[in-house]
Write a protein that holds these residues in place. Structure first.
Motif, mmCIF file in Angstrom:
data_model
loop_
_atom_site.group_PDB
_atom_site.id
_atom_site.type_symbol
_atom_site.label_atom_id
_atom_site.label_comp_id
_atom_site.label_asym_id
_atom_site.label_seq_id
_atom_site.Cartn_x
_atom_site.Cartn_y
_atom_site.Cartn_z
ATOM 1 N N LEU A 60 4.956 -5.562 12.425
ATOM 2 C CA LEU A 60 4.964 -6.937 13.042
ATOM 3 C C LEU A 60 4.134 -7.059 14.057
ATOM 4 O O LEU A 60 3.703 -8.541 14.048
ATOM 5 N N ASP A 63 4.978 -5.153 5.248
ATOM 6 C CA ASP A 63 6.158 -6.191 5.386
ATOM 7 C C ASP A 63 6.709 -6.601 3.850
ATOM 8 O O ASP A 63 6.084 -7.629 3.336
ATOM 9 N N ARG A 93 14.668 -9.960 6.839
ATOM 10 C CA ARG A 93 14.506 -8.596 6.909
ATOM 11 C C ARG A 93 15.546 -7.701 6.760
ATOM 12 O O ARG A 93 15.438 -6.526 6.299
#
Lengths: 207, 515
Positions: free
Chosen positions: A54, A71, B364
Motif C-alpha cells: 500500500l 494488491d 481487503r
C-alpha cells in the motif's frame, strides 16, 4: 517449511522530503510473532504498509511469500491486515459483519458465536458498529481479522482503545494463532504484547 | 487592533458584534470597495444576460392555462414545496459554521444574536426559492388578464409560502409542537399533489385560474401577513433553540461543507446514512449460505430491506413520469426522465461498492476478487432499475389511458412491448450506478476552462458526469426509441439488449482488472 514469509532488504521510504525508513532489513519465518517497536514517527506503520504494497518503497526490495506484494485477491486471502478502523457497512450489526466475514471465507477459523464470546461482544452483537465504544469497535475489528483464515496477520497498534485485561488476552490469542502455524507482524507500543514477540526497530535492528 | 482577550460581554447585542469583528480581523482580508464594485458589476451583468430570456418566458405565460395540464402542474408545484420543506428540516435549518458552534454557541453570548446571520441567510434562500415557486404557480394557473399584477401576486404567494415554510422549520427546531405542524404541512402538500394528479380538483383549479385580480390580491396579501407573523415568531424563537440540536445540525453542516469543498461530494451520502443507522435498533439475521461474491453482495439487499420507507418512496416516485407527461413534457425528454429515474433507483443499491471504494479496509479483509464481487453487486441495481422503469412506464400507460402515452413515448410502432425497453436498459443503468459509486473524489487540480458564459472547473464537471456517461452510452438505443420509424422497434429492443449487456460486461471486466 522454513522458507521466510517476509524478506525485506535495503528498504528506504521518503514521505515528501522526509526520510521515514532507511536501509531496513527484515526476515520473518512462518510461525513467528514479530513486534515492530519504537517511538512515534519512527516508521512502524509505514513499514507495515510497505509489506502490503500500500506504500510504494523509494528503494529496496520486499518479498512476501517469495514475490513482491500484490494488491489482489490471492494476496489478501493469505494476509489479514488490521490498520485504521474500517468504514463499516451501513445497516449491518456487529454480528452481521462477522457473519459476512464467515460467509465470504469458506473455512473460518471460528464460529461467529465463538468470536463474539472471545472478544466479549455478545451483549452488543445487535448494535451497529458506530454505536459501540472505541474499544468495542477495536475488538470487533480484531474479531473480524482473527475469524477469517489467513497465513499472515499484520496488525497496526492492535492494542488501540483496549483495556488492560483485554490486552493480555490478546497476547494469548496471537500466541494461539502462531501456534497454529500463522505468522504475526505487529506495530505496537504495548510492552506486554511486545514481550511475547521478537522485537525489531523499523531500522531493522533487533532490539 | 490586537485584542489579547475575548470581549468580556455577555447576553447583549454588543457582545456578538465585537466577537465577529475580532474573528473577521483574524480571518479573511476585509471586504474592500473594489470587492463590492466587482460584486455589483457581476450582478448587473447577470441581470443583463438573464433579463431577456426571463422576460420572454414571463411574456409567454400570458393567457389562460391549459386545463388538461393544470392538475399535473399543481402536483409538481406542491411536490417542489414539499422538497423545500423536507430539505429545510433535514439541514436544520438553523446551523452555524462548525467553529462557531464550538466556540460561540456554548458561551454566555446571546444565542439569538449569534444566530442572526444564519437567519438572514435562510431568509435570502427562502426568498429566492419563493420567486422560482411563484413563477411555477403562474405557469400552472396562467394569467388571463393583467399579466404584471398577476405575476406580482404569484411571486408574493410563492415567497410567502417559502418564507412561511422556512419559519415553520425554524420553529420546529425550537419546539416539538411546531415540529408536528411542519409534518402536517408536508403531509398536506403530498396529499394535495396526489389529489391534484387524480383530477378531483379540476373545478377548484379552474376557479382559481379564472379568479378576478381583486381576489388574487386578497389571497396574496393574506399569505404575506401569515408568513410575516410566522417569520416574527421564528425570529423570536431563535434564542430558544436548544444547543444540542444546533450542535448536531452544525456538525453535520461542517461535514457537509468539508465534503463539498475539500474532499468529495460523494461523502455527503455517508453523513445521512451513518446518522440514520445510529438511531436504528436492529436485530441480527443469519447470513445466507452462498458463494463468496454473492455473500458479499447480500449486504446491499439486506440494507435495502431494512429501509422499507425508502423503497416505498422510490415506488411512489415511479408516478413522476406520468405527472411530467400530463404537464406536457416532450416524449424524448420524458424517456430521458424515465431512464434517469431508473439510474437513481439503481444508485440506491450500490452502497457496498461505494463503501469499499471509499475505504477498502473491509474489502481487503474479505479478499474477494474484484470482478466476481462487482458482478454480484450489479444484480441488485439491475433489479431495482428494471422494476422502477417498468413501474414508471406502467404509470404512464395508466395515466395516458390504454398505453397510448407510453406507446407514443416509445415510438409509434411500439405496440404492447414498449415496457421491455426498461428491463433491457437495466444492465447499462446498473453499470452506470456502479461506476458512479466507485468514482474517485473530485480532482481539484484539473484545469478551469474560461468560457464566455463563465469559468467551468473541469474537476467537478468530470466527477459529476462519471457514471451518467456510461449509463447514457448504454441506453442510446432506448433513448432513440421515440425517433425510430414504424416497424423498427424490434431492432431497437435488440440493440438495447445487446448494448446493455455489453456495457455492463465491459465495465465489470475493466473495473475489476486489478483483482
Amino acid at each position: 517449511m522454513y522458507e521466510p514469509i517476509i524478506e525485506v532488504a535495503g528498504l528506504a521510504v521518503d514521505l515528501g522530503a522526509n526520510p521515514v525508513l532507511r536501509d531496513v532489513r527484515l526476515t520473518v519465518s512462518p510461525g513467528e510473532i514479530v513486534a515492530v517497536v519504537g517511538p512515534n514517527g519512527c516508521g512502524k506503520s509505514t513499514l507495515l504498509r510497505c509489506l502490503t504494497g500500500l506504500q510504494p518503497a523509494t528503494s529496496g526490495e520486499i518479498r512476501m511469500f517469495g514475490e513482491p506484494p500484490a494488491d489482489n485477491a490471492r494476496f489478501w486471502s493469505r494476509v489479514a491486515l488490521l490498520g485504521d478502523e474500517p468504514a463499516w457497512y451501513p445497516g449491518l450489526t456487529a454480528r452481521e459483519h462477522l457473519e459476512l466475514m464467515g460467509a465470504v471465507h469458506a473455512t473460518p477459523r471460528m464460529t461467529v458465536d465463538a468470536a463474539l464470546d472471545v472478544f466479549a461482544l455478545t451483549e452488543r452483537a445487535d448494535a451497529v458498529p458506530l454505536n459501540l465504544s472505541t474499544g468495542q469497535r477495536q475488538r470487533l475489528c480484531l474479531a473480524a481479522t482473527l475469524l477469517r483464515p489467513s497465513t499472515l496477520l499484520l496488525l497496526d497498534e492492535p492494542e488501540r482503545g483496549l483495556d488492560a485485561a483485554f490486552r493480555s488476552r490478546l497476547a494469548g490469542l496471537l500466541g494461539d494463532y502462531a501456534a497454529g502455524g500463522g505468522t504475526v507482524v505487529m506495530a505496537t507500543h504495548d510492552e506486554g504484547l511486545a514481550a511475547h514477540a521478537r522485537q525489531v526497530f523499523p531500522s531493522g535492528v533487533t532490539a | 487592533m490586537t485584542r489579547p482577550h475575548m470581549p468580556p460581554t455577555s447576553g447583549s447585542a454588543a457582545g456578538v458584534r465585537p466577537v465577529r469583528a475580532y474573528l473577521r480581523s483574524r480571518g479573511h482580508a476585509p471586504v474592500s470597495l473594489t470587492d463590492r464594485y466587482v460584486t455589483m458589476v457581476q450582478l448587473a451583468v447577470l441581470a443583463a444576460v438573464a433579463g431577456q430570456p426571463v422576460a420572454t418566458m414571463i411574456g409567454d405565460l400570458a393567457g389562460p392555462a391549459d386545463p388538461a395540464r393544470t392538475g399535473a402542474g399543481v402536483a409538481l408545484v406542491a411536490l417542489a414545496m414539499t422538497a423545500f420543506l423536507v430539505a429545510a428540516r433535514a439541514a436544520g435549518p438553523v446551523l452555524l459554521p462548525a467553529p462557531d458552534a464550538a466556540w460561540l454557541l456554548l458561551s454566555p453570548l446571546n444565542r439569538g444574536h449569534v444566530l442572526g446571520r444564519t437567519a438572514r441567510a435562510l431568509l435570502v434562500v427562502a426568498v429566492v426559492a419563493g420567486l422560482v415557486l411563484g413563477l411555477g404557480v403562474l405557469a400552472v394557473l396562467g394569467a388571463p388578464d393583467q399579466l404584471m399584477w398577476r405575476l406580482l401576486a404569484a411571486l408574493a404567494l410563492g415567497v410567502s409560502a417559502t418564507v412561511g415554510g422556512m419559519a415553520l422549520a425554524v420553529l420546529g427546531q425550537a419546539s416539538q409542537s411546531w415540529q408536528v405542524w411542519l409534518t402536517v404541512a408536508i403531509a398536506g402538500l403530498v396529499v394535495l399533489a396526489v389529489v391534484a394528479m387524480s383530477g378531483h380538483l379540476r373545478s377548484a383549479m379552474a376557479v382559481a385560474a379564472a379568479a378576478p385580480l381583486s381576489v388574487v390580491a386578497t389571497v396574496a396579501a393574506g399569505g404575506v401577513v401569515l408568513s410575516a407573523l410566522l417569520a416574527r415568531q421564528a425570529w423570536a424563537a431563535l434564542g430558544r433553540i436548544p444547543a444540542r440540536t444546533l450542535v448536531s445540525a452544525s456538525t453535520r453542516a461542517g461535514h457537509v461543507s468539508n465534503a463539498a469543498t475539500t474532499l468529495d461530494p460523494g461523502a455527503l451520502t455517508w453523513i445521512a446514512e451513518d446518522n440514520h443507522w445510529r438511531a436504528r435498533k436492529l436485530a441480527s439475521r443469519r447470513w445466507p449460505s452462498m458463494p463468496a461474491p454473492f455473500a458479499l453482495a447480500w449486504h446491499d439487499w439486506l440494507r435495502l430491506a431494512r429501509r422499507p420507507r425508502r423503497l416505498a418512496a422510490m415506488a411512489a416516485a415511479a408516478a413522476l413520469p406520468a405527472v411530467l407527461a400530463q404537464a406536457g413534457l416532450a416524449p424524448t425528454a420524458l424517456w430521458a426522465a424515465v431512464l434517469a429515474g431508473g439510474l437513481a433507483a439503481a444508485c440506491t443499491g450500490v452502497s457496498g461498492a461505494r463503501r469499499d471504494n471509499d475505504n477498502p479496509v473491509m474489502a481487503r479483509l474479505m479478499g474477494v476478487a474484484r470482478r466476481p464481487a462487482l458482478a454480484a453487486r450489479a444484480v441488485l441495481p439491475m433489479v431495482l432499475s428494471g422494476s422502477w422503469t417498468i413501474l414508471a412506464l406502467a404509470g404512464l400507460a395508466l395515466a395516458g389511458g390504454s398505453g397510448t402515452q407510453a406507446a407514443a413515448l416509445a415510438g409509434p410502432a411500439a405496440g404492447g412491448v414498449w415496457w421491455l425497453l426498461g428491463p433491457l436498459a437495466a444492465p447499462a443503468l446498473a453499470a452506470g450506478a456502479l461506476r458512479m459509486a466507485r468514482r474517485s473524489p473530485v480532482d481539484h487540480s484539473m484545469p478551469v476552462l474560461d468560457t464566455p458564459g463563465g469559468a467551468i472547473p473541469t474537476g467537478p464537471l468530470i466527477w459529476a458526469v462519471t457514471g451518467a456517461d456510461l449509463a447514457l452510452a448504454g441506453c442510446l438505443p432506448a433513448l432513440s426509441a421515440p425517433l425510430v420509424p414504424p416497424g423498427a422497434f424490434g431492432a431497437v429492443l435488440a440493440a438495447q439488449g445487446v448494448a446493455g449487456v455489453l456495457v455492463l460486461l465491459g465495465y465489470v471486466l475493466r473495473a475489476g482488472r486489478a483483482g
